[in-house]
Enzyme design. Structure first.
Site, PDB file in Angstrom:
ATOM      1  N   ALA A 135       0.841  -1.208   0.000  1.00  0.00           N
ATOM      2  CA  ALA A 135       0.000   0.000   0.000  1.00  0.00           C
ATOM      3  C   ALA A 135       0.871   1.251   0.000  1.00  0.00           C
ATOM      4  O   ALA A 135       0.529   2.256   0.599  1.00  0.00           O
ATOM      5  CB  ALA A 135      -0.938  -0.025   1.205  1.00  0.00           C
ATOM      6  N   VAL A 153       2.910   3.190  -5.272  1.00  0.00           N
ATOM      7  CA  VAL A 153       2.257   2.616  -6.457  1.00  0.00           C
ATOM      8  C   VAL A 153       0.950   1.929  -6.051  1.00  0.00           C
ATOM      9  O   VAL A 153      -0.100   2.153  -6.660  1.00  0.00           O
ATOM     10  CB  VAL A 153       3.167   1.625  -7.216  1.00  0.00           C
ATOM     11  CG1 VAL A 153       2.449   1.074  -8.440  1.00  0.00           C
ATOM     12  CG2 VAL A 153       4.479   2.293  -7.637  1.00  0.00           C
ATOM     13  N   ASP A 182      -0.877  -4.344   3.509  1.00  0.00           N
ATOM     14  CA  ASP A 182       0.522  -3.979   3.753  1.00  0.00           C
ATOM     15  C   ASP A 182       0.940  -4.560   5.083  1.00  0.00           C
ATOM     16  O   ASP A 182       0.093  -4.905   5.914  1.00  0.00           O
ATOM     17  CB  ASP A 182       0.687  -2.452   3.756  1.00  0.00           C
ATOM     18  CG  ASP A 182       2.106  -2.018   3.380  1.00  0.00           C
ATOM     19  OD1 ASP A 182       2.324  -1.553   2.252  1.00  0.00           O
ATOM     20  OD2 ASP A 182       3.014  -2.156   4.246  1.00  0.00           O
ATOM     21  N   ASN A 194      13.528  -8.012  -2.546  1.00  0.00           N
ATOM     22  CA  ASN A 194      12.174  -8.147  -3.081  1.00  0.00           C
ATOM     23  C   ASN A 194      11.822  -9.594  -3.410  1.00  0.00           C
ATOM     24  O   ASN A 194      10.661  -9.990  -3.337  1.00  0.00           O
ATOM     25  CB  ASN A 194      12.000  -7.231  -4.300  1.00  0.00           C
ATOM     26  CG  ASN A 194      11.894  -5.769  -3.876  1.00  0.00           C
ATOM     27  OD1 ASN A 194      11.794  -5.477  -2.682  1.00  0.00           O
ATOM     28  ND2 ASN A 194      11.922  -4.858  -4.822  1.00  0.00           N
ATOM     29  N   HIS A 221      12.210  -4.555 -18.450  1.00  0.00           N
ATOM     30  CA  HIS A 221      12.000  -3.228 -17.883  1.00  0.00           C
ATOM     31  C   HIS A 221      13.324  -2.798 -17.278  1.00  0.00           C
ATOM     32  O   HIS A 221      13.629  -3.064 -16.142  1.00  0.00           O
ATOM     33  CB  HIS A 221      10.915  -3.310 -16.808  1.00  0.00           C
ATOM     34  CG  HIS A 221      10.570  -1.980 -16.239  1.00  0.00           C
ATOM     35  ND1 HIS A 221      10.265  -0.901 -17.010  1.00  0.00           N
ATOM     36  CD2 HIS A 221      10.493  -1.550 -14.951  1.00  0.00           C
ATOM     37  CE1 HIS A 221       9.997   0.131 -16.231  1.00  0.00           C
ATOM     38  NE2 HIS A 221      10.139  -0.237 -14.981  1.00  0.00           N
TER      39      HIS A 221
HETATM   40  O1  TXD Z   1       7.251  -0.371 -14.133  1.00  0.00           O
HETATM   41  C1  TXD Z   1       7.328  -0.937 -13.087  1.00  0.00           C
HETATM   42  N1  TXD Z   1       7.168  -2.239 -13.013  1.00  0.00           N
HETATM   43  C2  TXD Z   1       7.590  -0.171 -11.841  1.00  0.00           C
HETATM   44  C3  TXD Z   1       8.050  -0.891 -10.678  1.00  0.00           C
HETATM   45  C4  TXD Z   1       7.266   1.199 -11.742  1.00  0.00           C
HETATM   46  C5  TXD Z   1       7.326   1.837 -10.523  1.00  0.00           C
HETATM   47  C6  TXD Z   1       7.709   1.166  -9.288  1.00  0.00           C
HETATM   48  N2  TXD Z   1       8.223  -0.145  -9.496  1.00  0.00           N
HETATM   49  C7  TXD Z   1       8.512  -0.976  -8.317  1.00  0.00           C
HETATM   50  O2  TXD Z   1       7.306  -1.181  -7.571  1.00  0.00           O
HETATM   51  C8  TXD Z   1       9.469  -0.386  -7.311  1.00  0.00           C
HETATM   52  O3  TXD Z   1      10.799  -0.520  -7.734  1.00  0.00           O
HETATM   53  C9  TXD Z   1       9.149  -1.214  -6.093  1.00  0.00           C
HETATM   54  O4  TXD Z   1       9.798  -2.471  -6.197  1.00  0.00           O
HETATM   55  C10 TXD Z   1       7.640  -1.427  -6.188  1.00  0.00           C
HETATM   56  C11 TXD Z   1       6.822  -0.522  -5.277  1.00  0.00           C
HETATM   57  O5  TXD Z   1       7.155   0.829  -5.490  1.00  0.00           O
HETATM   58  P1  TXD Z   1       6.530   1.964  -4.542  1.00  0.00           P
HETATM   59  O6  TXD Z   1       7.000   3.256  -5.071  1.00  0.00           O
HETATM   60  O7  TXD Z   1       5.078   1.742  -4.342  1.00  0.00           O
HETATM   61  O8  TXD Z   1       7.275   1.661  -3.175  1.00  0.00           O
HETATM   62  P2  TXD Z   1       6.801   2.053  -1.683  1.00  0.00           P
HETATM   63  O9  TXD Z   1       6.041   3.339  -1.700  1.00  0.00           O
HETATM   64  O10 TXD Z   1       8.010   1.932  -0.836  1.00  0.00           O
HETATM   65  O11 TXD Z   1       5.777   0.902  -1.305  1.00  0.00           O
HETATM   66  C12 TXD Z   1       6.150  -0.406  -1.079  1.00  0.00           C
HETATM   67  C13 TXD Z   1       5.242  -0.932  -0.002  1.00  0.00           C
HETATM   68  C14 TXD Z   1       5.447  -0.267   1.369  1.00  0.00           C
HETATM   69  O12 TXD Z   1       4.226   0.270   1.827  1.00  0.00           O
HETATM   70  C15 TXD Z   1       5.928  -1.417   2.255  1.00  0.00           C
HETATM   71  O13 TXD Z   1       5.469  -1.320   3.590  1.00  0.00           O
HETATM   72  C16 TXD Z   1       5.319  -2.594   1.541  1.00  0.00           C
HETATM   73  O14 TXD Z   1       5.504  -2.343   0.164  1.00  0.00           O
HETATM   74  N3  TXD Z   1       5.931  -3.871   1.890  1.00  0.00           N
HETATM   75  C17 TXD Z   1       5.212  -5.000   2.003  1.00  0.00           C
HETATM   76  N4  TXD Z   1       3.917  -5.223   1.805  1.00  0.00           N
HETATM   77  C18 TXD Z   1       3.480  -6.485   2.002  1.00  0.00           C
HETATM   78  N5  TXD Z   1       4.294  -7.507   2.356  1.00  0.00           N
HETATM   79  C19 TXD Z   1       5.606  -7.307   2.548  1.00  0.00           C
HETATM   80  N6  TXD Z   1       6.409  -8.316   2.898  1.00  0.00           N
HETATM   81  C20 TXD Z   1       6.107  -6.004   2.353  1.00  0.00           C
HETATM   82  N7  TXD Z   1       7.347  -5.459   2.461  1.00  0.00           N
HETATM   83  C21 TXD Z   1       7.225  -4.154   2.171  1.00  0.00           C
END
Ligand code: TXD
Length: 316
Positions: A14, A17, A37, A99, A179
């Site tokens: 959450a 993205v 999340d 990741n 990508h």
């Molecule tokens: O084109 C594409 N595919 C991309 C990919 C474009 C933009 C972003 N891209 C990738 O998406 C980026 O490199 C990251 O690997 C992900 C998520 O990016 P975002 O900007 O949304 O990152 P945030 O804001 O840090 O959010 C990640 C959330 C955060 O709230 C964490 O608490 C949560 O992931 N998180 C988890 N959720 C559930 N379960 C687990 N284990 C977990 N660990 C972290």
């Protein structure tokens, strides 16, 4: 829309993205959204906020926030954005270990609670994470798809439109490959209201646009300094969700599992995909020049390096 009930979209992660995907999906009235999340309060707070925008924006779909995987049960689609985003100076592959561990854990829970869902992967390194997920889930390949090409194409479309001073809606394009820096933008498949861009812009301008597209994610990371892009990525995901839920069968560039297409197999890479209710309904094989084919194979080789890292780390 299923009779008597709305579609259910699970956003796993959450953060920037994930929450923006939820926002677009609600605004497009695609279905109810469950935001998951691991951070306590974050998905709950964002879900409340998003639901309360409904009366103003005019949607009646609702969001719920949770830290409990049981709440994703019955989802038609799971969008996985959980993980770390890139920080300045980090490559997407630096993210493999961190990741990969998160994605493996998420897959166990999707299998347990939402095994019927189509899964859209966003977490980077995207093509490698989608591969890991397919192997962990053991699904038919059509049910796991990665979002990247739709975003990369959107970037290229916006740059071409800006250069020509035309509406972005008039620009159509195709970006293949992984990508990452090895993505394969295709000027030959870029048109402006049907006119090939090669007739409208000089070669050096097109080359500059292609280069900017390749570095498009990095450009934003360098500006934001504390994270990576999320509006255009989330909009691209929401479009894919819409295509799948409404069985639109639009052809979009997506990361898909190849089984011999383009001379490649056992790898995820960006290709034109017909997206419909089953997920990846068909992979379209374009007639590529040998240089384009070579670029696509280089892209796949970069993804394979990431897959090898997963194996070295014992994640696969
Ligand atoms: O084109 C594409 N595919 C991309 C990919 C474009 C933009 C972003 N891209 C990738 O998406 C980026 O490199 C990251 O690997 C992900 C998520 O990016 P975002 O900007 O949304 O990152 P945030 O804001 O840090 O959010 C990640 C959330 C955060 O709230 C964490 O608490 C949560 O992931 N998180 C988890 N959720 C559930 N379960 C687990 N284990 C977990 N660990 C972290």
């Amino acid at each position: 829309m299923p009779v008597g009930k709305r579609f259910k979209i699970a956003c796993i992660g959450a953060g920037n993205v994930g929450a923006t995907v939820a926002q677009y999906c609600l605004d497009m009235q695609l279905g109810d959204v469950v935001l998951f999340d691991i951070v306590d309060g974050l998905p709950q707070g964002k879900a409340l906020d998003l639901t309360q925008a409904g009366p103003v924006r005019g949607y009646s779909c609702v969001a719920t926030g949770t830290n409990d995987y049981r709440d994703i049960a019955g989802s038609n689609i799971c969008v996985v954005t959980a993980g770390l985003p890139r920080k300045p100076g980090m490559s997407r592959d630096d993210l493999v270990e961190k990741n990969g561990t998160i994605v493996a854990e998420i897959c166990e829970n999707i299998l347990r609670y939402a095994p019927e869902s189509v899964v859209i992967f966003v977490t980077n390194p995207l093509d490698v994470m989608a591969y890991l997920a397919l192997k962990k889930l053991g699904y038919p390949p059509r049910k796991v798809v990665g979002m990247a090409g739709t975003l990369d194409s959107a970037r290229l479309r916006s740059f071409v439109a800006g250069e020509l001073g035309v509406s972005m809606k008039n620009v159509d394009t195709m970006v293949l490959g992984s990508h990452g820096d090895e993505m394969v933008p295709l000027p030959a498949y870029t048109t402006v209201s049907g006119v090939p861009v090669t007739q409208l812009l000089p070669e050096d301008k097109i080359e500059a646009i292609v280069e900017r597209t390749r570095k498009g994610g990095g450009e934003i990371v360098a500006l934001l300094k504390t994270g990576s892009a999320y509006y255009a990525p989330a909009a691209s995901v929401a479009r894919m969700v819409q295509c799948i839920l409404n069985d639109e069968r639009q052809i979009l560039p997506c990361s898909a599992f190849l089984t011999g297409q383009y001379g490649l197999k056992d790898v995820f890479v960006g290709v034109p995909v017909r997206l419909g209710e089953g997920g990846v309904e068909e992979i379209i094989e374009l007639d590529l020049t040998s240089a384009q084919m070579e670029a696509l194979h280089n892209s796949a080789a970069a993804v394979r390096e990431g897959i090898q890292s997963l194996k070295n780390l014992g994640l696969l």
